[in-house]
Enzyme design. Sequence first.
Site, PDB file in Angstrom:
ATOM      1  N   HIS A  11      37.551  50.695  56.688  1.00  0.00           N
ATOM      2  CA  HIS A  11      36.185  50.258  57.047  1.00  0.00           C
ATOM      3  C   HIS A  11      35.901  48.888  56.440  1.00  0.00           C
ATOM      4  CE1 HIS A  11      32.185  49.380  55.562  1.00  0.00           C
ATOM      5  NE2 HIS A  11      31.768  49.791  56.745  1.00  0.00           N
TER       6      HIS A  11
ATOM      7  N   HIS B  17      28.077  51.511  59.742  1.00  0.00           N
ATOM      8  CA  HIS B  17      29.057  51.899  58.712  1.00  0.00           C
ATOM      9  C   HIS B  17      29.859  53.138  59.147  1.00  0.00           C
ATOM     10  CE1 HIS B  17      30.479  52.782  54.573  1.00  0.00           C
ATOM     11  NE2 HIS B  17      30.175  54.036  54.858  1.00  0.00           N
TER      12      HIS B  17
ATOM     13  N   HIS C  90      37.781  54.496  54.008  1.00  0.00           N
ATOM     14  CA  HIS C  90      36.764  53.512  53.621  1.00  0.00           C
ATOM     15  C   HIS C  90      37.373  52.130  53.350  1.00  0.00           C
ATOM     16  CE1 HIS C  90      33.640  56.568  53.550  1.00  0.00           C
ATOM     17  NE2 HIS C  90      32.766  55.592  53.415  1.00  0.00           N
TER      18      HIS C  90
ATOM     19  N   ASP D  78      30.731  58.967  59.077  1.00  0.00           N
ATOM     20  CA  ASP D  78      30.963  58.709  57.655  1.00  0.00           C
ATOM     21  C   ASP D  78      31.413  60.000  56.956  1.00  0.00           C
ATOM     22  OD1 ASP D  78      30.958  57.026  55.409  1.00  0.00           O
ATOM     23  OD2 ASP D  78      28.883  57.490  54.917  1.00  0.00           O
TER      24      ASP D  78
HETATM   25 ZN    ZN Z   1      30.759  55.713  53.757  1.00  0.00          ZN
END
Ligand code: ZN
Length: 238
Positions: free
Chosen positions: A129, A143, A126, A43
Amino acid sequence: MLYTDDGQFDKYLFLKANPNIVLMDTTVIAASPVRLTVAGMGDALATYFEAQATHDADGGTCAGGKGGMAGLALAKLCYETLMADGVKAKVALEKGALTPAVEHIIEANTLLSGIGFESSGLAAAHAIHNGLTMLPECHGMYHGEKVAFGTIVQLVLEDAPTEKLEEVLGFCIELGLPVTMKELGVAELTREQAMIVAEAACAPDDTMCNMPFEVTPEMVANAILGADALGHYYLMDE
Ligand SMILES: [Zn+2]
């Protein structure tokens, strides 16, 4: 970040104020499953690239308004810390050892990445994602694992220099972060699946708009296919 009950990205929840205190007991973190801290590094890997893209696009932060120099500087320090201490921290954590590298990585994963993204902005990584959560095959992944792959897709989309791609891919491979869709649970990636992810990643209310150039779903789908192919190439997994 909020997900629906069936694991799809729902929305970002922003509160009116930041917490007064964020307290982390690093001895507890050092005793936790290593995969969690490694996913945190996945992340944090996105932070600098998304901050830089948002800066270049003169885009906005998630909390509203424009980012300043401090957020961008912390995002850069976040990336540099991951490169300097990430692998050292992972191998130490595998033995439950709380070394200075582990302390630095905990700071990078939380404070540097947290302020780095919040005060700078999110961009393609993101958004990708969020698109990946459309594929049920990816629901078992954390995540940060999906964001790590999203970061590689962003670099392909930007046509980042080979040197930078190799640095990021090498880092992910050494840490065991996914560099292919197969590692994310999709056995044989099809163009149709890439397009489902890309369409969701380009949703008007997502952060793809913080890229410094016009991005279409077709470009994102091709970047996903390209990133997946690069991952297989560097893993020597054909
Ligand atoms: Zn994140």
